[in-house]
Motif scaffolding. Structure first.
Motif, PDB file in Angstrom:
ATOM      1  N   GLU A  87      -8.502 -47.527  66.331  1.00  0.00           N
ATOM      2  CA  GLU A  87      -7.926 -48.743  65.944  1.00  0.00           C
ATOM      3  C   GLU A  87      -6.484 -48.847  66.457  1.00  0.00           C
ATOM      4  N   LEU A  88      -5.654 -47.899  66.050  1.00  0.00           N
ATOM      5  CA  LEU A  88      -4.270 -47.686  66.291  1.00  0.00           C
ATOM      6  C   LEU A  88      -3.965 -47.485  67.709  1.00  0.00           C
ATOM      7  N   HIS A  89      -4.693 -46.667  68.559  1.00  0.00           N
ATOM      8  CA  HIS A  89      -4.687 -46.194  69.674  1.00  0.00           C
ATOM      9  C   HIS A  89      -5.274 -47.255  70.777  1.00  0.00           C
ATOM     10  N   GLY A  98      -5.401 -51.784  68.367  1.00  0.00           N
ATOM     11  CA  GLY A  98      -4.550 -52.648  67.360  1.00  0.00           C
ATOM     12  C   GLY A  98      -3.122 -52.550  67.859  1.00  0.00           C
ATOM     13  N   GLU A  99      -2.369 -51.533  67.505  1.00  0.00           N
ATOM     14  CA  GLU A  99      -0.820 -51.299  67.921  1.00  0.00           C
ATOM     15  C   GLU A  99      -0.763 -50.760  69.128  1.00  0.00           C
ATOM     16  N   ASN A 100      -1.694 -50.086  69.889  1.00  0.00           N
ATOM     17  CA  ASN A 100      -1.616 -49.548  71.269  1.00  0.00           C
ATOM     18  C   ASN A 100      -0.823 -48.286  71.044  1.00  0.00           C
ATOM     19  N   LEU A 101      -0.723 -47.635  69.949  1.00  0.00           N
ATOM     20  CA  LEU A 101      -0.006 -46.419  69.795  1.00  0.00           C
ATOM     21  C   LEU A 101      -0.594 -45.465  70.804  1.00  0.00           C
ATOM     22  N   ALA A 158      -1.226 -42.045  66.784  1.00  0.00           N
ATOM     23  CA  ALA A 158      -2.239 -42.489  66.150  1.00  0.00           C
ATOM     24  C   ALA A 158      -2.874 -41.365  65.290  1.00  0.00           C
ATOM     25  N   GLU A 214      -0.277 -40.277  62.508  1.00  0.00           N
ATOM     26  CA  GLU A 214      -0.068 -41.481  61.502  1.00  0.00           C
ATOM     27  C   GLU A 214      -1.555 -41.400  60.528  1.00  0.00           C
ATOM     28  N   THR A 238       8.643 -45.265  59.547  1.00  0.00           N
ATOM     29  CA  THR A 238       8.700 -45.916  60.832  1.00  0.00           C
ATOM     30  C   THR A 238       8.158 -44.925  61.955  1.00  0.00           C
ATOM     31  N   HIS A 239       7.840 -45.379  62.930  1.00  0.00           N
ATOM     32  CA  HIS A 239       7.985 -44.422  64.080  1.00  0.00           C
ATOM     33  C   HIS A 239       9.263 -44.246  65.005  1.00  0.00           C
TER      34      HIS A 239
END
Length: 588
Positions: free
Chosen positions: A419-421, A424-427, A432, A435, A448-449
């Motif tokens: 989801e993050l990668h 969602g946040e395109n990490l 991802a 985290e 924070t990143h």
């Protein structure tokens, strides 16, 4: 009209006085609304400790993007005291001209040159477009002006100089000690300035920035800077073994085309690369052969990247590798007796905490709760992501996390990572992974990143070291004073604005002896022309009558203002006067 020697000396004296007034106006001491700070006065007001022995050498070590939490975690992880534990002397404020939260380039400019500047700038004066409300607006003359650094000042004092990083050597922190650009990403220009700065020892990554695109490198100006180094008598090495065999002389060692490997990945993925402590030891061995002393900056670059990724084991192992480098420096200082070791991060990154939302029962948190999840990690999160490759199936993600991190990932973990990668946040995949695993499988928390704006620790060893709370700008003035030079005078010596001394081209088709022109016919290689002299930008070369002369500093062009800056010695060569007389007048 030709400028005579006596006229030139008079001009330089006037310029020196003007620059001394202008240059002091942008330093901000912590807690002041004024930007006016005199370097020598600011350091005198601080408490000092240690012996009163004369300081001959200064070693600065910087764990980039680090906080006290990283040191605490590293102590728990290692199970024993750290070298740095005996060196805590104070704290350092980190804000830049335009933000409470600094980036590495503006932070490094502060402690290399003694100035607050704009985020993204590398040892040039700040832009006036955005300034914190607590600071005065910097004077117009300071905008984008190159700012002399403690490395350049040490070089003028006849001291040997060195830079070490585990990043590319053109990255923000090392760049700020030896280059002057208004964009930290302009690494091809940074590398050119570094090569022509005549630094004695440079170790780190980034070899691709030495060679042209046609030869597999990054350079678009077609210049092969490796050849320049060899022509200047440098030894060039590209492996640990070759570096360890160096015994004397000047040397560049670039051990990766880009950044070096994280310490945790090095033995597996790049065993030919030296450790940070090995680079530090070899640099000290080479530099300490100079009877006049030396200045050395050592950056543990990747603590920052680990904290950006929220990867606790990467952060801890790189910090412990940094602590080993500190021990090398301190061991030398103990034997030498005339070496000051200063250690401080440039800023905090990640906002690590020992304790997180998943650690709700904090009253029963054990040592094992803190370190056990980290002990099973054999690679950085970037290394794990590389092992996963393009196969992001649930089965492969679980397999690689178990193999390399000893983590039994759940279906929910995999879903969160994806989801993050991807959704969602395109990490990035490594961000991802770390985290999610930090949150679900450790008691390490993150805010924070990115960077944060809190103060950072100050560690020191040796004679006359600073104590208490200081602003990052005060560090440069402190180093300069201890090594016997004044950064204001260094600025006036190295960076004369050409328009203050010569007239612009009158357009008659030829340059008179007192006229100048910036020739940008080849935009990748602009050349300053003054009369019949040519000064290639970002080099320390002046060519006249077919003869190339080396200057004491580099020619710097500031595209934002169109101004060009040259060392004082260039004036004497342009006009055929005696260089020694010029230098004495400038330093008076």
């Amino acid at each position: 009209m030709e400028i005579k020697e006596t006229d030139t000396l008079w001009i330089i004296s006037i310029i020196g006085l003007l620059l001394l007034g202008n240059v002091t106006s942008a330093v901000a001491a912590d807690g002041n609304s004024s930007n006016n700070t005199d370097f020598t006065d600011s350091v005198d007001c601080k408490s000092r400790a240690g012996s009163e022995a004369e300081i001959k050498n200064v070693i600065v070590l910087i764990p980039d993007g680090c906080s006290q939490s990283v040191e605490t975690l590293a102590r728990w992880y290692s199970g024993k005291p750290l070298e740095l534990d005996n060196m805590v002397t104070g704290t350092v404020s980190t804000y830049s001209t335009d933000s409470i939260i600094t980036d590495s380039s503006s932070a490094a400019t502060a402690f290399a040159a003694g100035y607050k500047t704009t985020n993204g700038f590398v040892s040039v004066g700040p832009s006036n477009s955005s300034v914190l409300s607590t600071l005065e607006i910097p004077p117009e003359e300071l905008q984008y002006r190159p700012l002399a650094t403690v490395l350049e000042g040490s070089k003028l004092e006849g001291k040997a100089t060195g830079l070490i990083a585990t990043s590319r050597v053109t990255h923000a922190t090392p760049a700020a000690f030896a280059a002057h650009v208004d964009n930290r990403d302009n690494e091809t220009e940074i590398m050119k300035q570094m090569v022509y700065e005549n630094i004695d020892v440079v170790f780190g990554g980034g070899s691709s920035y030495l060679t042209p695109v046609a030869e597999g490198g990054k350079r678009t100006d077609e210049e092969n800077l490796t050849k320049v180094l060899l022509d200047r008598g440098y030894q060039y090495v590209d492996s640990r073994d070759k570096m360890m065999n160096l015994s004397t002389g000047r040397a560049w060692g670039l051990f990766a085309s880009s950044h070096m490997m994280p310490d945790i990945d090095r033995s597996l993925l790049a065993p030919e690369q030296p450790s940070l402590s090995e680079m530090t030891g070899k640099s000290i061995e080479l530099l300490s052969q100079d009877k006049n002393g030396f200045f050395l900056m050592v950056e543990g670059s990747q603590v920052d990247w680990a904290d950006h990724a929220n990867d606790p084991n990467y952060a801890v192992t790189d910090f412990l590798a940094f602590d080993e480098a500190v021990k090398v420096a301190v061991d030398f200082a103990k034997k030498d007796g005339h070496t000051l070791v200063l250690v401080f991060p440039d800023h905090n990154t990640g906002g690590m905490t020992i304790g997180s939302n998943s650690d709700s029962n904090y009253t029963s948190t054990t040592v094992e709760d803190v370190i056990a999840p980290l002990k099973g990690m054999k690679l950085s999160s970037a290394g794990v992501a590389a092992k996963m490759g393009t196969d992001l199936s649930s089965e492969n993600i679980k397999k690689q996390l178990k193999t390399w991190w000893d983590i039994d990932a759940t279906d929910d973990d995999v879903a969160e990572i994806l989801e993050l990668h991807t959704n969602g946040e395109n990490l990035s995949l490594d961000y991802a992974i770390s985290e999610v695993i930090s949150r679900n499988h450790t008691v390490i928390g993150w805010t924070t990143h990115g960077h944060s704006g809190d103060d950072v620790p100050l560690w020191a060893y040796g004679p006359d070291y600073p104590t208490g709370h200081i602003d990052n700008t005060e560090i440069a003035g402190y180093i300069a004073k201890e090594l016997g030079f004044d950064l204001n005078k260094t600025n006036s010596h190295l960076f004369i604005e050409v328009g203050e001394v010569f007239s612009t081209d009158n357009g008659d088709g030829q340059l008179d002896k007192n006229e100048y022109l910036l020739n940008v016919t080849d935009s990748s290689n602009p050349v300053l022309e003054i009369g019949d002299a040519e000064l290639p930008v970002s080099t320390n070369i002046l060519i006249k009558n077919g003869v190339a002369h080396e200057l004491e500093g580099i020619v710097v062009y500031a595209p934002a203002t169109g101004k060009v800056y040259i060392p004082v010695g260039a004036l004497s060569l342009v006009n055929g006067t005696k260089i020694n007389g010029i230098q004495r007048a400038a330093a008076a």
